[in-house]
Every structure is written in structure tokens, then in C-alpha cells.
Design a protein around this motif. Structure first.
Motif, mmCIF file in Angstrom:
data_model
loop_
_atom_site.group_PDB
_atom_site.id
_atom_site.type_symbol
_atom_site.label_atom_id
_atom_site.label_comp_id
_atom_site.label_asym_id
_atom_site.label_seq_id
_atom_site.Cartn_x
_atom_site.Cartn_y
_atom_site.Cartn_z
ATOM 1 N N SER A 1 0.830 -1.208 0.000
ATOM 2 C CA SER A 1 0.000 0.000 0.000
ATOM 3 C C SER A 1 0.862 1.254 0.000
ATOM 4 C CB SER A 1 -0.927 -0.004 1.230
ATOM 5 O OG SER A 1 -1.790 -1.122 1.211
ATOM 6 N N ALA A 2 1.991 1.195 0.726
ATOM 7 C CA ALA A 2 2.915 2.326 0.726
ATOM 8 C C ALA A 2 3.524 2.525 -0.661
ATOM 9 C CB ALA A 2 4.018 2.104 1.763
ATOM 10 N N LEU A 3 3.872 1.411 -1.323
ATOM 11 C CA LEU A 3 4.414 1.510 -2.685
ATOM 12 C C LEU A 3 3.366 2.072 -3.640
ATOM 13 C CD1 LEU A 3 6.450 -1.822 -3.083
ATOM 14 C CD2 LEU A 3 7.339 0.480 -2.691
ATOM 15 N N ALA A 4 2.121 1.631 -3.478
ATOM 16 C CA ALA A 4 1.049 2.131 -4.348
ATOM 17 C C ALA A 4 0.855 3.630 -4.162
ATOM 18 C CB ALA A 4 -0.258 1.388 -4.044
ATOM 19 N N GLU A 5 1.114 4.115 -2.941
ATOM 20 C CA GLU A 5 0.958 5.543 -2.639
ATOM 21 C C GLU A 5 1.967 6.387 -3.412
ATOM 22 O OE1 GLU A 5 -0.678 8.910 -0.720
ATOM 23 O OE2 GLU A 5 -1.387 6.829 -0.638
ATOM 24 N N GLY B 1 7.035 9.102 -12.387
ATOM 25 C CA GLY B 1 8.329 9.723 -12.102
ATOM 26 C C GLY B 1 9.197 8.926 -11.155
ATOM 27 N N GLU B 2 8.747 7.721 -10.736
ATOM 28 C CA GLU B 2 9.507 6.920 -9.781
ATOM 29 C C GLU B 2 9.858 5.554 -10.369
ATOM 30 O OE1 GLU B 2 10.507 8.125 -6.999
ATOM 31 O OE2 GLU B 2 9.264 9.913 -6.824
ATOM 32 N N LYS B 3 11.112 5.154 -10.189
ATOM 33 C CA LYS B 3 11.556 3.807 -10.561
ATOM 34 C C LYS B 3 11.547 2.963 -9.293
ATOM 35 C CE LYS B 3 14.012 0.612 -12.955
ATOM 36 N NZ LYS B 3 13.658 -0.035 -14.211
ATOM 37 N N ILE B 4 10.652 1.957 -9.222
ATOM 38 C CA ILE B 4 10.489 1.151 -8.017
ATOM 39 C C ILE B 4 10.838 -0.301 -8.311
ATOM 40 C CG2 ILE B 4 8.881 0.416 -6.204
ATOM 41 C CD1 ILE B 4 7.194 2.869 -6.787
ATOM 42 N N LEU B 5 11.707 -0.877 -7.487
ATOM 43 C CA LEU B 5 12.107 -2.272 -7.605
ATOM 44 C C LEU B 5 11.820 -2.998 -6.287
ATOM 45 C CD1 LEU B 5 15.617 -1.825 -9.274
ATOM 46 C CD2 LEU B 5 13.522 -2.529 -10.414
ATOM 47 N N SER B 6 11.406 -4.256 -6.374
ATOM 48 C CA SER B 6 11.200 -5.036 -5.151
ATOM 49 C C SER B 6 11.784 -6.427 -5.326
ATOM 50 C CB SER B 6 9.706 -5.142 -4.808
ATOM 51 O OG SER B 6 9.059 -6.112 -5.611
ATOM 52 N N VAL B 7 12.355 -6.976 -4.233
ATOM 53 C CA VAL B 7 12.814 -8.361 -4.202
ATOM 54 C C VAL B 7 12.047 -9.036 -3.067
ATOM 55 C CG1 VAL B 7 14.818 -7.740 -2.777
ATOM 56 C CG2 VAL B 7 14.776 -9.921 -4.011
ATOM 57 N N GLU B 8 11.321 -10.126 -3.410
ATOM 58 C CA GLU B 8 10.383 -10.724 -2.458
ATOM 59 C C GLU B 8 10.489 -12.243 -2.482
ATOM 60 O OE1 GLU B 8 6.378 -9.000 -3.120
ATOM 61 O OE2 GLU B 8 7.397 -7.674 -4.535
ATOM 62 N N GLU C 1 1.142 -3.060 -10.973
ATOM 63 C CA GLU C 1 1.452 -2.345 -12.214
ATOM 64 C C GLU C 1 2.446 -1.224 -11.939
ATOM 65 O OE1 GLU C 1 1.040 -1.848 -16.315
ATOM 66 O OE2 GLU C 1 -0.014 -3.325 -15.079
ATOM 67 N N GLY C 2 3.520 -1.176 -12.752
ATOM 68 C CA GLY C 2 4.488 -0.083 -12.635
ATOM 69 C C GLY C 2 5.657 -0.372 -11.721
ATOM 70 N N ILE C 3 5.678 -1.557 -11.075
ATOM 71 C CA ILE C 3 6.772 -1.904 -10.166
ATOM 72 C C ILE C 3 7.480 -3.155 -10.698
ATOM 73 C CG2 ILE C 3 7.368 -2.641 -7.821
ATOM 74 C CD1 ILE C 3 5.006 -1.065 -6.800
ATOM 75 N N MET C 4 8.807 -3.096 -10.768
ATOM 76 C CA MET C 4 9.609 -4.243 -11.202
ATOM 77 C C MET C 4 9.801 -5.162 -9.997
ATOM 78 S SD MET C 4 10.116 -3.360 -14.336
ATOM 79 C CE MET C 4 11.362 -4.527 -14.864
ATOM 80 N N GLN C 5 9.166 -6.348 -10.024
ATOM 81 C CA GLN C 5 9.197 -7.263 -8.890
ATOM 82 C C GLN C 5 10.025 -8.500 -9.217
ATOM 83 O OE1 GLN C 5 4.684 -6.777 -8.794
ATOM 84 N NE2 GLN C 5 5.080 -7.238 -6.633
ATOM 85 N N VAL C 6 10.952 -8.824 -8.323
ATOM 86 C CA VAL C 6 11.881 -9.929 -8.534
ATOM 87 C C VAL C 6 11.669 -10.979 -7.445
ATOM 88 C CG1 VAL C 6 14.313 -10.602 -8.679
ATOM 89 C CG2 VAL C 6 13.574 -8.365 -9.562
ATOM 90 N N PRO C 7 11.363 -12.235 -7.810
ATOM 91 C CA PRO C 7 11.208 -13.287 -6.797
ATOM 92 C C PRO C 7 12.559 -13.863 -6.378
ATOM 93 C CG PRO C 7 10.700 -14.174 -8.958
ATOM 94 C CD PRO C 7 11.011 -12.709 -9.164
ATOM 95 N N VAL C 8 12.688 -14.167 -5.089
ATOM 96 C CA VAL C 8 13.889 -14.841 -4.596
ATOM 97 C C VAL C 8 13.903 -16.275 -5.111
ATOM 98 C CG1 VAL C 8 14.948 -15.818 -2.515
ATOM 99 C CG2 VAL C 8 14.227 -13.431 -2.535
ATOM 100 N N ASN C 9 15.059 -16.723 -5.587
ATOM 101 C CA ASN C 9 15.229 -18.107 -6.040
ATOM 102 C C ASN C 9 16.640 -18.535 -5.672
ATOM 103 O OD1 ASN C 9 15.408 -20.564 -7.307
ATOM 104 N ND2 ASN C 9 14.581 -19.878 -9.266
ATOM 105 N N SER C 10 16.781 -19.084 -4.462
ATOM 106 C CA SER C 10 18.112 -19.403 -3.945
ATOM 107 C C SER C 10 18.793 -20.503 -4.757
ATOM 108 C CB SER C 10 18.019 -19.837 -2.478
ATOM 109 O OG SER C 10 17.106 -20.898 -2.332
ATOM 110 N N GLN C 11 18.009 -21.340 -5.462
ATOM 111 C CA GLN C 11 18.597 -22.430 -6.241
ATOM 112 C C GLN C 11 19.458 -21.922 -7.387
ATOM 113 O OE1 GLN C 11 15.293 -24.891 -7.412
ATOM 114 N NE2 GLN C 11 15.196 -25.939 -5.433
ATOM 115 N N VAL C 12 19.140 -20.732 -7.891
ATOM 116 C CA VAL C 12 19.944 -20.165 -8.983
ATOM 117 C C VAL C 12 20.751 -18.960 -8.511
ATOM 118 C CG1 VAL C 12 18.369 -20.985 -10.753
ATOM 119 C CG2 VAL C 12 18.009 -18.713 -9.781
ATOM 120 N N GLY C 13 20.839 -18.783 -7.163
ATOM 121 C CA GLY C 13 21.657 -17.714 -6.613
ATOM 122 C C GLY C 13 20.968 -16.372 -6.484
ATOM 123 N N MET C 14 19.647 -16.315 -6.743
ATOM 124 C CA MET C 14 18.922 -15.051 -6.591
ATOM 125 C C MET C 14 18.423 -14.953 -5.152
ATOM 126 S SD MET C 14 17.760 -12.162 -7.358
ATOM 127 C CE MET C 14 18.132 -11.990 -9.097
#
Length: 572
Positions: A345-349, A354-361, A369-382
Motif C-alpha cells: 500500500s505504501a508503494l502504491a501511494e 516519475g519513480e523507478k520502483i524495484l522489489s525483491v520478495e 502495475e508499474g513496479i519491477m518485482q523480482v522473486p527470490v530463487n536461492s537455487q539459482v543464486g537469486m
């Protein structure tokens, strides 16, 4: 060997030197492996008989014992204790002379149960010690199947279960269905229909999690609604492997892998068109595989800070903080307290062109929409660390880190905050000031915390009173004392509780709301952080500076008529 000290009855027996340490550990191991009660395990082992254990409990608690076979438990007596409380705390009423309600518990060594039942009913609760097996039998006889179970199962589910029961009785090969070829056999269609029926009914009942649990003599299905678990109608135990296998196929997991944990995801469209994501976790246990499905209902979550229930002043302050160009904003609380929803909700606010938003979860729970979201995947080192390092080369303005789990993640997050980025993340601590101590315990330098941290938000989710059976009541002096309230200061404020009705399945609750505590890092607090001050010292300084504690925000919920005294006491 198993630890007997964590089992209250065995700890009591040990304190009185009635069994030696080896015997206690042996009984604890039996409790852990077989799932029987400590009472029954001691009787089965021959170490102590039933009468001896009951007398020990009576002497310890200063109460009487009762043979429930001789007890007169009338319908009028049963009405004094709501079904939800009886089943949650595994107890039955055996006597009632207002205002005293005598209860027999499966586990009488649970003072929290007495407090909660007393708060809810308004009665003076007394314990009577009885044979746990008799209490369990009395529960089944007088409270029967959960009304919530019956409501959730539905007619279609009942029909399927009946058909399955007939097959389990009549066909020897029902347990030999090849679970890797579900889509070709008639039996497989029935199992698919059963799983669908469970999912639909549980989700329609607002379940957040669905548990498929194997035990020695049964296969249970339970759903968590408003933070509490309720048992659904269970299929025959012989069908457990087939049902678990069907869920694995739906989640694109390996049906024949039963020795290692597996995680997957099931995207699903409900009959009403809602898009649901189910996060699947399979865990091998002694009696089969336990499967838990986390329900992610995009339509049930509104990613808007304005509707999450923040006090006006706190909401205004938070909106100002998340528009700060750099620094760290941390949300704390236990699992299932809504931390991720608050962060989204804070990110949606602040999400805009004008904002570049990235998340690792771990994992990505909702697509925004509008946020680059990256999933954790320890098997491939992410991992969180590698994702964060890569983020800093992606020219972000705002970074969300699903959780600060270790020193390296915390250090990279702080480095990002000090170099001109706003970082949002979560921690598992009991209150807001505890987040500072947690970072110090990780090994983060105090001056780095004080120079980068903007604020810490602590939150809990508490159940709200069912509007259809909401009733006023007069709080007792004991309740007010527990809340640190003076009757003279109430100013005529009304207190409410839910009587229980068909709409809320006799629980008295329907839905949940948040209670919050916001610690802003002011100069006085910053000085204490630099000195590595204790949690309580930081907390006291914040309160002096105007911080409202999570308990005080819970009182706001009580005064608004949204929740009950026992809910606030339980979570604060």
C-alpha cells in the motif's frame, strides 16, 4: 531425546520428582511421535495411573476432581459456554451457579484459557480436573460437529464425501490409484471434484490458509479464518495420498517425491470470476505429507493506505515519510500480521511515472502495475543480497526488500538508503523499538542505524466484532485493570462483544482490522540508538515524544466498538 520441560504436565511431574529425567524424556518422545496427550502417554507407559495424575493436578491447582460419567451436563449448562470457546480451549462446563462457571479442561494447566473465557463470558471461571478422554468425549457429545464445518462443507462436498466413504468401505484398491495419472481415471475425477469443493468452500468462507494434515488415524482438513483455525469435514484417511497427489499435480510439483519438502503455486479462477493465487507448501511428516495452501485473493486486498485503519495523525505522518527521498522504513510484526499489505500500500501511494520502483520478495505475492518485482530463487543464486546488489545498478528511486533476514541484507539496505534511495522492508519483532535492537543484534553499527532509519511501524491484526450479533456489556474491574484503565476515566464509553450467530459461525467475530504503533526516529531517539540503548529505554523516550503504543491503539479499537477486550489483550 525430546524436551519434557516444554510440556506443562510433564514439567509439573518432574518438579515433584515422581518420574526421573529419562522417564520424562521417554514420555515426551511418545507425545511428540504419536500425538497422544502427556496424560495418556504416562498411563500407557505404566509410569503413573489416571487417579494419581488427576490427584497431582488437583493438589497443584487447589481444585476438585470429577468423573464426567456421573456429571449432569444439561443443554442449559452447555448454553453458558459458546461453542467456539469450548472447542478452541478444549473444555466443557460441568456446573454453573451464577456468577461461577466450573469447567473441565483437556489441559487444565493453561491459565490463558481461563482469562479469555472469563473475559468473554463475564463469569468467574473455576477449574475442575477430569480425565482428558472424558472431556474429549463430552465435547463431541454436547457440542458436536462445528457449525462452521457444516456451513463450509456444503451439500456438494457432503455428497462427494459420502461417495468416497462408500468406496473406502467397498473397494480394496481405492488406495492404489496411480496419483501420477489423475486425468484418466474415473476415481481421479472424484478426487479432483473433492479438492475443488474444499478450495471453493474454504475460500468463500474467507480462509487465509487451508491445511491438509495427516495423523495416525485420520486425515484432517482445516481452514484459517480471521486468524483462527476451524476443522472442515474430513475425507477417509485412505484417500489422503490421492488428495495430496492431486494438489501436487495442480501446483506442477512432483507427485512421486514424498521425502523432500516442495513449494509451488496454483493460479485459480473462482466460479464468480475472482482470480486467486494459492501458494502450496508440502512437508513430509511421520504419517504422510502435510500440505498448506496460502490463499492470496487479489480482490480481497485493497492496496490503499487510507483504508487500512491508521489513525489520522499516524497516516499523515507515514505519507510524509514515504515521500522522503532516502532512508529506511521498516514494518514489524509476527507472521500474518499484514506487513506485506502495508508495504504494498505504501508503494502504491508513491507509485507514479516519475519513480523507478524495484522489489525483491520471497515470493512475489501480488503483481503491481508499474513496479519491477523480482522473486527470490536461492537455487539459482537469486537471494535478497544478490538482488539488492543488482538493484543498485538499475538506477532505482525506491527499493522494497521482502525481509531483512541477515547482516548482509541489512548492510546493503542501509548502504542503499545512505546513497539516495528510499528502502522499505520488514522485520520480525514484537514492537517498533525492538527493531532497533534486532538490527544491533545482527551486527549493524549503531551510527549506521541512526543515520539511515526513518521510522518503524509495528502492527497486529485483531478480529472485529460481528455486526449482526454485536452487544454492549459492562467491563469488569479485572478487565479494566488488565488494560490499565481507571473506571473514572472511561467517560461513559461503551464496550461491546459478539454473542455469536449463524453469520459468524457462533464465534462473535467477522473480519479483522489493524492496530499500529509508529516509532519515528527523532533526534532524542537517534542519540539513544548511537548509545546502543536498550529497547525499553528507546520505547520510553518515544512515548515521551508522543508515540502511541500498540496497546493504546488497541483501546481505540475497543472505544470505536470494533473489537473486544480479550482480542486487544491477546495481541498486545
Amino acid at each position: 531425546m525430546a524436551d519434557f520441560t516444554v510440556i506443562p504436565l510433564l514439567a509439573l511431574i518432574g518438579d515433584q520428582n515422581l518420574l526421573d529425567e529419562f522417564q520424562l524424556e521417554e514420555v515426551a518422545g511418545e507425545v511428540e511421535s504419536s500425538g497422544v496427550s502427556a496424560f495418556q502417554a504416562m498411563v500407557d507407559s505404566g509410569y503413573l495411573d489416571e487417579d494419581t495424575i488427576i490427584q497431582i493436578l488437583c493438589d497443584h491447582l487447589g481444585c476438585e476432581s470429577m468423573d464426567l460419567n456421573d456429571a449432569l451436563i444439561t443443554p442449559e449448562l452447555i448454553e453458558q459456554l459458546p461453542a467456539e470457546l469450548a472447542k478452541q480451549h478444549q473444555c466443557v462446563p460441568v456446573s454453573f451457579f451464577e456468577p461461577t462457571l466450573q469447567l473441565a479442561f483437556v489441559d487444565p494447566l493453561n491459565p490463558a484459557a481461563l482469562d479469555e473465557i472469563g473475559f468473554t463470558t463475564g463469569f468467574d471461571v473455576q477449574v475442575v480436573v477430569a480425565n482428558p478422554a472424558q472431556v474429549t468425549e463430552a465435547l463431541k457429545e454436547h457440542y458436536g460437529q462445528d457449525e462452521v464445518d457444516a456451513a463450509a462443507s456444503g451439500e456438494a462436498l457432503t455428497d462427494i464425501l459420502k461417495e468416497f466413504s462408500d468406496k473406502a468401505l467397498d473397494e480394496d484398491d481405492v488406495n492404489k490409484v496411480d496419483i501420477e495419472s489423475f486425468d484418466v481415471s474415473g476415481d481421479e475425477k472424484d478426487i479432483a471434484a473433492f479438492v475443488d469443493a474444499v478450495l471453493v468452500t474454504a475460500i468463500n468462507d474467507r480462509a487465509s490458509d487451508i491445511h491438509f494434515e495427516p495423523f495416525e488415524n485420520e486425515f484432517k482438513i482445516r481452514a484459517r479464518v480471521d486468524g483462527a483455525l476451524y476443522e472442515l469435514t474430513s475425507p477417509p484417511q485412505s484417500l489422503a495420498p490421492n488428495i495430496v497427489g492431486r494438489i501436487k499435480v495442480m501446483a506442477a510439483l512432483k507427485p512421486d517425491e514424498r521425502r523432500r519438502p516442495q513449494d509451488g503455486r496454483i493460479p485459480r479462477t473462482m466460479p464468480d470470476g475472482r482470480k486467486i493465487d494459492l501458494r502450496v507448501s508440502c512437508l513430509p511428516t511421520q504419517f504422510g505429507e502435510s500440505v498448506v495452501l496460502r490463499v492470496l485473493d487479489r480482490t480481497a486486498i485493497t492496496l490503499d493506505l487510507d483504508v487500512l485503519g491508521f489513525p489520522d495523525q499516524m497516516l499523515s505522518k507515514m505519507k510524509d515519510i514515504i515521500k522522503t527521498p532516502n532512508g529506511i522504513f521498516i514494518v514489524t510484526g509476527p507472521t500474518g500480521s499484514g506487513k506485506t499489505t502495508t508495504l504494498y500500500s505504501a508503494l502504491a501511494e508513491v507509485n507514479g511515472i516519475g519513480e523507478k520502483i524495484l522489489s525483491v520478495e520471497d515470493p512475489v505475492e501480488f503483481d503491481i502495475e508499474g513496479i519491477m518485482q523480482v522473486p527470490v530463487n536461492s537455487q539459482v543464486g537469486m537471494t535478497f543480497q544478490s538482488g539488492l546488489k543488482a538493484f543498485l545498478r538499475q538506477d532505482p528511486d525506491i527499493i522494497m526488500v521482502g525481509e531483512m533476514r541477515d547482516l548482509e541484507t541489512a548492510q546493503i539496505s542501509i548502504q542503499a538508503a545512505l546513497t539516495g534511495h528510499l528502502v522499505l522492508s520488514t522485520l520480525h519483532t514484537n514492537d517498533a523499538s525492538g527493531a532497533v535492537t534486532r538490527l544491533l543484534d545482527m551486527g549493524v553499527e549503531p551510527f549506521l542505524i541512526s543515520s539511515s532509519l526513518l521510522c518503524v511501524l509495528a502492527q497486529r491484526l485483531i478480529r472485529t466484532i460481528c455486526k449482526k450479533c454485536k452487544s454492549p456489556f459492562e467491563p469488569t474491574d479485572n478487565q479494566l485493570q488488565m488494560l490499565n484503565l481507571d473506571p473514572a476515566d472511561l467517560g461513559g464509553k461503551e464496550f461491546f462483544y459478539g454473542r455469536g450467530c449463524s453469520s459468524c459461525h457462533d464465534t462473535g467475530y467477522h473480519g479483522r482490522r489493524g492496530i499500529f504503533e509508529l516509532l519515528t526516529i527523532t533526534d532524542p531517539v537517534r542519540e539513544l540508538i548511537d548509545q546502543s540503548a536498550a529497547t525499553m529505554v528507546i520505547r520510553q523516550k518515544a512515548v515521551e515524544g508522543g508515540m502511541k503504543t500498540i496497546r493504546e491503539d488497541g483501546l481505540r479499537g475497543i472505544y470505536d466498538g470494533d473489537t473486544t477486550v480479550e482480542e486487544v489483550l491477546r495481541y498486545t
